[in-house]
Design a protein around this motif. Structure first.
Motif, PDB file in Angstrom:
ATOM      1  N   VAL A  34       0.853  -1.183   0.000  1.00 49.83           N
ATOM      2  CA  VAL A  34       0.000   0.000   0.000  1.00 49.83           C
ATOM      3  C   VAL A  34       0.890   1.235   0.000  1.00 49.83           C
ATOM      4  N   LEU A  35       0.722   2.035  -1.037  1.00 53.27           N
ATOM      5  CA  LEU A  35       1.486   3.270  -1.164  1.00 53.27           C
ATOM      6  C   LEU A  35       0.726   4.425  -0.537  1.00 53.27           C
ATOM      7  N   ASP A  36       1.464   5.425  -0.107  1.00 51.27           N
ATOM      8  CA  ASP A  36       0.890   6.677   0.388  1.00 51.27           C
ATOM      9  C   ASP A  36       1.465   7.771  -0.491  1.00 51.27           C
ATOM     10  N   ALA A  56      11.481  15.136 -11.298  1.00 54.32           N
ATOM     11  CA  ALA A  56      11.274  15.184  -9.851  1.00 54.32           C
ATOM     12  C   ALA A  56      11.536  13.800  -9.254  1.00 54.32           C
ATOM     13  N   GLU A  57      12.351  13.773  -8.208  1.00 55.04           N
ATOM     14  CA  GLU A  57      12.721  12.510  -7.570  1.00 55.04           C
ATOM     15  C   GLU A  57      11.490  11.739  -7.075  1.00 55.04           C
ATOM     16  N   GLY A  58      10.504  12.448  -6.516  1.00 58.06           N
ATOM     17  CA  GLY A  58       9.295  11.778  -6.035  1.00 58.06           C
ATOM     18  C   GLY A  58       8.562  11.054  -7.141  1.00 58.06           C
ATOM     19  N   ALA A  59       8.521  11.643  -8.320  1.00 57.39           N
ATOM     20  CA  ALA A  59       7.853  11.010  -9.463  1.00 57.39           C
ATOM     21  C   ALA A  59       8.627   9.778  -9.924  1.00 57.39           C
ATOM     22  N   ARG A  60       9.946   9.864  -9.906  1.00 54.35           N
ATOM     23  CA  ARG A  60      10.759   8.689 -10.281  1.00 54.35           C
ATOM     24  C   ARG A  60      10.544   7.546  -9.290  1.00 54.35           C
ATOM     25  N   ALA A  61      10.474   7.880  -8.006  1.00 52.10           N
ATOM     26  CA  ALA A  61      10.246   6.854  -6.986  1.00 52.10           C
ATOM     27  C   ALA A  61       8.859   6.223  -7.148  1.00 52.10           C
ATOM     28  N   PHE A  62       7.861   7.041  -7.459  1.00 49.82           N
ATOM     29  CA  PHE A  62       6.496   6.547  -7.683  1.00 49.82           C
ATOM     30  C   PHE A  62       6.480   5.556  -8.853  1.00 49.82           C
ATOM     31  N   LEU A  63       7.102   5.926  -9.963  1.00 50.76           N
ATOM     32  CA  LEU A  63       7.161   5.040 -11.121  1.00 50.76           C
ATOM     33  C   LEU A  63       7.905   3.744 -10.797  1.00 50.76           C
ATOM     34  N   ALA A  64       8.967   3.848 -10.016  1.00 53.21           N
ATOM     35  CA  ALA A  64       9.728   2.649  -9.637  1.00 53.21           C
ATOM     36  C   ALA A  64       8.875   1.706  -8.796  1.00 53.21           C
ATOM     37  N   ASP A  65       8.076   2.259  -7.887  1.00 51.16           N
ATOM     38  CA  ASP A  65       7.204   1.406  -7.073  1.00 51.16           C
ATOM     39  C   ASP A  65       6.116   0.753  -7.925  1.00 51.16           C
ATOM     40  N   LEU A  66       5.574   1.489  -8.882  1.00 52.77           N
ATOM     41  CA  LEU A  66       4.578   0.896  -9.778  1.00 52.77           C
ATOM     42  C   LEU A  66       5.212  -0.201 -10.642  1.00 52.77           C
ATOM     43  N   ALA A  67       6.461  -0.002 -11.032  1.00 54.67           N
ATOM     44  CA  ALA A  67       7.151  -0.976 -11.888  1.00 54.67           C
ATOM     45  C   ALA A  67       7.302  -2.329 -11.206  1.00 54.67           C
ATOM     46  N   GLU A  68       7.352  -2.353  -9.881  1.00 54.28           N
ATOM     47  CA  GLU A  68       7.527  -3.609  -9.160  1.00 54.28           C
ATOM     48  C   GLU A  68       6.239  -4.408  -9.014  1.00 54.28           C
ATOM     49  N   ALA A  69       5.131  -3.819  -9.412  1.00 58.26           N
ATOM     50  CA  ALA A  69       3.831  -4.486  -9.263  1.00 58.26           C
ATOM     51  C   ALA A  69       3.514  -5.375 -10.458  1.00 58.26           C
ATOM     52  N   ASP A  70       2.736  -6.411 -10.177  1.00 59.19           N
ATOM     53  CA  ASP A  70       2.146  -7.210 -11.251  1.00 59.19           C
ATOM     54  C   ASP A  70       0.787  -6.628 -11.627  1.00 59.19           C
ATOM     55  N   ALA A  71       0.156  -5.925 -10.673  1.00 52.72           N
ATOM     56  CA  ALA A  71      -1.168  -5.325 -10.878  1.00 52.72           C
ATOM     57  C   ALA A  71      -1.291  -4.137  -9.936  1.00 52.72           C
ATOM     58  N   PHE A  91       0.945  12.772 -10.801  1.00 55.27           N
ATOM     59  CA  PHE A  91       0.650  12.134 -12.085  1.00 55.27           C
ATOM     60  C   PHE A  91       1.288  12.925 -13.225  1.00 55.27           C
ATOM     61  N   ASP A  92       1.155  14.252 -13.187  1.00 50.22           N
ATOM     62  CA  ASP A  92       1.729  15.091 -14.247  1.00 50.22           C
ATOM     63  C   ASP A  92       3.247  14.948 -14.302  1.00 50.22           C
ATOM     64  N   TRP A  93       3.908  14.988 -13.152  1.00 47.84           N
ATOM     65  CA  TRP A  93       5.361  14.805 -13.125  1.00 47.84           C
ATOM     66  C   TRP A  93       5.732  13.428 -13.670  1.00 47.84           C
ATOM     67  N   ALA A  94       5.039  12.391 -13.217  1.00 42.54           N
ATOM     68  CA  ALA A  94       5.353  11.030 -13.649  1.00 42.54           C
ATOM     69  C   ALA A  94       5.153  10.862 -15.152  1.00 42.54           C
ATOM     70  N   SER A  95       4.118  11.478 -15.692  1.00 44.56           N
ATOM     71  CA  SER A  95       3.842  11.339 -17.127  1.00 44.56           C
ATOM     72  C   SER A  95       4.909  12.004 -17.990  1.00 44.56           C
ATOM     73  N   ARG A  96       5.640  12.963 -17.429  1.00 43.55           N
ATOM     74  CA  ARG A  96       6.734  13.605 -18.170  1.00 43.55           C
ATOM     75  C   ARG A  96       7.956  12.695 -18.238  1.00 43.55           C
ATOM     76  N   ILE A  97       8.040  11.763 -17.299  1.00 43.26           N
ATOM     77  CA  ILE A  97       9.149  10.801 -17.287  1.00 43.26           C
ATOM     78  C   ILE A  97       8.801   9.619 -18.185  1.00 43.26           C
ATOM     79  N   SER A 100       3.620   6.160 -20.230  1.00 37.66           N
ATOM     80  CA  SER A 100       2.974   4.886 -19.884  1.00 37.66           C
ATOM     81  C   SER A 100       3.163   4.614 -18.390  1.00 37.66           C
ATOM     82  N   ILE A 101       2.609   5.504 -17.586  1.00 40.16           N
ATOM     83  CA  ILE A 101       2.793   5.475 -16.135  1.00 40.16           C
ATOM     84  C   ILE A 101       2.495   4.096 -15.549  1.00 40.16           C
ATOM     85  N   PHE A 102       1.424   3.483 -16.004  1.00 31.33           N
ATOM     86  CA  PHE A 102       0.976   2.222 -15.414  1.00 31.33           C
ATOM     87  C   PHE A 102       1.549   0.998 -16.130  1.00 31.33           C
TER      88      PHE A 102
END
Length: 174
Positions: A34-36, A56-71, A91-97, A100-102
């Protein structure tokens, strides 16, 4: 199966985080993280800020956590008919990186609110735009009148019909 779940809200008592957590834990044998979104600090997005700091480092970390998921299981808070500002900013920061955020993973979209609308407006917006951001949405469920339909003592949905809808939705992640 590893499921990442989060409420698209910054509230420390987020009903959407409670719903996402409950839903993800309905998948038998799944390892749930569960992410916060408060853990992913990013400045207010602007092209000027992006030019100044880069990604933004926070957006990179968010994407990295999503990458580890199967769903992924997301429950959207609705603020004036739209996304919560903090989630939209992340979401906007992550989409710039990575647009395909998900990352083409199976996703279940949920939304809830204290009122009878169940945050259906933001749920429709999120589900409608999901394919553009690499989300393979398997199901979406709105839970109206959260406090009437969720038992905080047991951490579960008390309305049997809604509980079944949520269970059927997350079963499609397997």
């Amino acid at each position: 199966m590893r499921i990442v779940a989060f409420g698209a809200s910054t509230s420390s008592t987020s009903i959407n985080k409670a719903l996402a957590t409950y839903a993800a834990n309905q998948v038998e044998g799944a390892q749930v993280q569960v992410l916060d979104i408060n853990d992913y600090s990013v400045p207010m997005f602007s092209e000027d800020t992006e030019k100044e700091i880069g990604q933004a480092e926070g957006a990179r970390a968010f994407l990295a956590d999503l990458a580890e998921a199967d769903a992924i299981v997301i429950s959207f808070a609705e603020h004036n008919g739209s996304y919560a500002a903090a989630y939209k900013n992340l979401f906007d920061w992550a989409s710039r990186i990575d647009r395909s955020i998900f990352q083409n993973k199976p996703v279940v979209h949920l939304a809830t609110s204290p009122g009878p609308g169940g945050a259906q407006t933001v749920l429709a917006a999120a589900t409608g735009s999901a394919p553009y951001f690499g989300a393979d949405v398997k199901a979406s469920v709105s839970v109206p009148s959260f406090y009437d339909n969720f038992d905080f003592e047991t951490g579960s949905i008390s309305n049997e019909e809604i509980a079944q809808q949520v269970k059927e939705a997350v079963a499609q992640l397997a």
